[in-house]
Design a protein around this motif. Sequence first.
Motif, short mmCIF file in Angstrom:
data_model
loop_
_atom_site.label_atom_id
_atom_site.label_comp_id
_atom_site.label_asym_id
_atom_site.label_seq_id
_atom_site.Cartn_x
_atom_site.Cartn_y
_atom_site.Cartn_z
N LEU A 55 44.74 36.66 47.39
CA LEU A 55 43.45 36.76 48.14
C LEU A 55 42.77 38.22 47.76
O LEU A 55 41.61 38.31 47.64
CB LEU A 55 43.88 36.96 49.54
N MET A 56 43.71 39.25 47.56
CA MET A 56 42.88 40.61 47.16
C MET A 56 42.50 40.43 45.74
O MET A 56 41.13 41.05 45.61
CB MET A 56 43.99 41.78 47.28
N ALA A 57 43.07 39.68 44.84
CA ALA A 57 42.35 39.73 43.51
C ALA A 57 41.06 38.85 43.55
O ALA A 57 40.24 39.19 42.73
CB ALA A 57 43.46 38.85 42.69
N PHE A 58 41.21 37.70 44.25
CA PHE A 58 39.97 36.97 44.65
C PHE A 58 38.88 37.80 45.22
O PHE A 58 37.67 37.89 44.72
CB PHE A 58 40.07 35.91 45.45
N VAL A 59 39.05 38.75 46.15
CA VAL A 59 38.29 39.44 46.92
C VAL A 59 37.57 40.66 45.72
O VAL A 59 36.43 40.72 45.57
CB VAL A 59 38.71 40.38 47.88
N ASP A 60 38.53 41.12 44.99
CA ASP A 60 38.12 42.25 44.00
C ASP A 60 37.56 41.59 43.03
O ASP A 60 36.30 42.00 42.71
CB ASP A 60 39.58 42.82 43.47
N GLU A 61 37.62 40.55 42.43
CA GLU A 61 36.67 39.67 41.51
C GLU A 61 35.44 39.33 42.08
O GLU A 61 34.39 39.63 41.33
CB GLU A 61 37.51 38.26 40.86
N ALA A 62 35.26 38.83 43.24
CA ALA A 62 33.92 38.47 43.84
C ALA A 62 33.28 39.85 44.41
O ALA A 62 32.04 39.82 43.97
CB ALA A 62 34.35 37.74 45.20
N SER A 63 33.79 40.97 44.34
CA SER A 63 32.96 42.18 44.53
C SER A 63 32.34 42.72 43.21
O SER A 63 31.38 43.33 43.33
CB SER A 63 33.93 43.32 45.18
N ARG A 64 33.23 42.31 42.05
CA ARG A 64 32.71 42.77 40.87
C ARG A 64 31.66 41.86 40.50
O ARG A 64 30.58 42.28 39.65
CB ARG A 64 33.56 42.56 39.69
N GLU A 65 31.48 40.65 40.91
CA GLU A 65 30.56 39.31 40.33
C GLU A 65 30.06 38.73 41.57
O GLU A 65 30.36 37.69 41.86
CB GLU A 65 31.13 38.51 39.43
N PRO A 66 29.07 39.36 42.48
CA PRO A 66 28.89 38.82 43.62
C PRO A 66 28.12 37.48 43.58
O PRO A 66 27.98 36.57 44.55
CB PRO A 66 28.00 39.86 44.61
N GLY A 67 27.52 37.12 42.48
CA GLY A 67 26.76 36.14 42.23
C GLY A 67 27.37 35.01 41.57
O GLY A 67 26.79 33.81 41.18
N ALA A 68 28.80 35.26 41.20
CA ALA A 68 29.46 34.29 40.37
C ALA A 68 29.80 32.99 41.25
O ALA A 68 29.99 33.08 42.46
CB ALA A 68 30.77 34.78 40.00
N PRO A 69 29.77 31.93 40.77
CA PRO A 69 30.18 30.57 41.55
C PRO A 69 31.54 30.73 42.06
O PRO A 69 32.29 31.05 41.14
CB PRO A 69 29.76 29.50 40.55
N LEU A 70 31.93 30.23 43.06
CA LEU A 70 33.42 29.93 43.57
C LEU A 70 34.15 29.59 42.43
O LEU A 70 35.37 29.97 42.34
CB LEU A 70 33.71 29.38 44.75
N ARG A 71 33.84 28.33 41.61
CA ARG A 71 34.71 27.80 40.62
C ARG A 71 35.17 28.54 39.67
O ARG A 71 36.02 28.69 38.90
CB ARG A 71 34.14 26.48 40.18
N LYS A 72 34.15 29.78 39.36
CA LYS A 72 34.66 30.82 38.07
C LYS A 72 35.55 31.82 38.80
O LYS A 72 36.55 32.11 38.22
CB LYS A 72 33.22 31.42 37.81
N LEU A 73 35.40 32.18 40.09
CA LEU A 73 36.16 33.15 40.70
C LEU A 73 37.70 32.59 41.07
O LEU A 73 38.79 33.11 40.98
CB LEU A 73 35.72 33.66 41.87
N LEU A 74 37.80 31.16 41.16
CA LEU A 74 38.95 30.68 41.50
C LEU A 74 39.80 29.98 40.29
O LEU A 74 40.99 29.32 40.25
CB LEU A 74 38.78 29.34 42.45
N GLU A 75 39.16 30.34 39.12
CA GLU A 75 39.88 29.87 37.93
C GLU A 75 41.44 30.29 37.82
O GLU A 75 41.48 31.67 38.05
CB GLU A 75 39.06 30.32 36.63
N PRO A 76 42.23 29.84 37.17
CA PRO A 76 43.68 30.23 37.18
C PRO A 76 43.56 31.53 36.26
O PRO A 76 44.60 32.70 36.81
CB PRO A 76 44.41 29.11 36.66
#
Length: 81
Positions: A55-76
């Motif tokens: 979860l923290m990795a997801f939040v970290d990645e989302a904060s780096r790329e706020p406009g990224a689609p969820l499918r990209k943020l959830l890639e393995p």
Amino acid sequence: FADLTLTRPDWPLVAVMPWRVSLNLHEHDGAQTLRATFDARSYDPDAVRRFAGRLMAFVDEASREPGAPLRKLLEPSALPG
């Protein structure tokens, strides 16, 4: 978040947890903190640690790329094992 650590809370625990788990994400002075309170009879502590790390990795990645689609943020490749 590579240095993610879990500690026992120094606040009083809630006697009743209807869902047996509570996650609270906070940001203070540029640091992000995730508090996980859970019923160890229902959840394996190691599994909670792994989930919190992901979860923290997801939040970290989302904060780096706020406009990224969820499918990209959830890639393995974007999240720890």
